[in-house]
Design an enzyme around this catalytic site. Structure first.
Site, PDB file in Angstrom:
ATOM      1  N   PRO A 189      22.976  27.044  46.453  1.00 62.81           N
ATOM      2  CA  PRO A 189      23.731  26.475  47.570  1.00 62.81           C
ATOM      3  C   PRO A 189      23.062  25.293  48.271  1.00 62.81           C
ATOM      4  O   PRO A 189      22.670  25.368  49.435  1.00 62.81           O
ATOM      5  CB  PRO A 189      23.880  27.674  48.511  1.00 62.81           C
ATOM      6  CG  PRO A 189      22.640  28.474  48.271  1.00 62.81           C
ATOM      7  CD  PRO A 189      22.360  28.326  46.797  1.00 62.81           C
ATOM      8  N   CYS A 190      23.004  24.180  47.589  1.00 62.39           N
ATOM      9  CA  CYS A 190      22.368  22.985  48.146  1.00 62.39           C
ATOM     10  C   CYS A 190      23.130  22.448  49.360  1.00 62.39           C
ATOM     11  O   CYS A 190      22.554  21.713  50.162  1.00 62.39           O
ATOM     12  CB  CYS A 190      22.207  21.912  47.070  1.00 62.39           C
ATOM     13  SG  CYS A 190      23.702  21.532  46.170  1.00 62.39           S
ATOM     14  N   HIS A 191      24.388  22.831  49.523  1.00 61.03           N
ATOM     15  CA  HIS A 191      25.152  22.387  50.691  1.00 61.03           C
ATOM     16  C   HIS A 191      24.614  23.004  51.982  1.00 61.03           C
ATOM     17  O   HIS A 191      24.914  22.514  53.066  1.00 61.03           O
ATOM     18  CB  HIS A 191      26.641  22.717  50.515  1.00 61.03           C
ATOM     19  CG  HIS A 191      26.948  24.174  50.460  1.00 61.03           C
ATOM     20  ND1 HIS A 191      26.688  24.956  49.341  1.00 61.03           N
ATOM     21  CD2 HIS A 191      27.475  25.018  51.392  1.00 61.03           C
ATOM     22  CE1 HIS A 191      27.061  26.198  49.584  1.00 61.03           C
ATOM     23  NE2 HIS A 191      27.536  26.262  50.819  1.00 61.03           N
TER      24      HIS A 191
END
Length: 194
Positions: free
Chosen positions: A148-150
């Site tokens: 989950p780089c967001h």
């Protein structure tokens, strides 16, 4: 085509593009796990072109394993606003260097609606003092949402960059879906002076 993309294309066991409430998503997998995820775009053809540029030929795969069917259901549920935990999805990160593996592993520990900064994530991954390099590693993330780089923000809680289609606007939309508001707080209501 980069070597990693060639390897992914050669090792791919399957791929598909499917629709969600937020747009079309493309995925590719190997016998080891998910190897590519292309986030929300308005039309199927755009996702197929992106996957092709990444070395993955898009198209439906009727022989998908059950974990892929479950992943598709979960991505659709996430796009519909449900709290989903993707930490158990197997990923195939062959060809990824040790630094990026450490960053990705630390990012996967962030739960739905939980954020941190690039600098803090670098520390958690054992690479304190490397926020820019951490941002670059996340920019090369082959399976966003599952990694989950967001959920990683710039210093001071600013939105920061996002390499998926839609850029930081898409990142902000995903965070809002998770109940995270980025930016200054809304203005207070003025007194009516009654």
């Amino acid at each position: 085509m980069p070597t990693a993309s060639l390897a992914a294309a050669k090792e791919s066991a399957g791929q598909m593009v499917f629709d969600t409430a937020l747009g079309f998503v493309g995925i590719a997998w190997s016998e080891r796990g998910l190897s590519r995820l292309c986030l929300f775009q308005r039309d199927r053809a755009a996702v197929e072109r992106r996957m092709e540029r990444l070395g993955v030929a898009a198209g439906a795969d009727s022989n998908a394993p059950e974990w892929i069917a479950a992943l598709v259901r979960d991505v659709r549920a996430y796009a519909g606003g449900e709290e989903i935990d993707f930490s158990g999805v197997p990923v195939d990160l062959r060809g990824v260097d040790d630094f990026r593996l450490a960053i990705y592993e630390a990012a996967r520990k962030l739960g739905f609606g939980e954020t941190t900064t690039y600098g803090e994530l670098a520390k958690r991954a054992g690479h304190g003092g490397l926020p820019r390099e951490t941002g670059q590693a996340l920019g090369a993330n082959p399976v966003p949402l599952v990694i989950p780089c967001h959920r990683i923000l710039a210093a001071g809680g600013k939105i920061g960059g996002f390499s998926a289609p839609g850029g930081s606007t898409a990142k902000e939309r995903m965070l809002a879906l998770e109940g995270v508001r980025v930016g200054p707080p809304p203005a207070r209501q003025q007194s009516f002076g009654f």
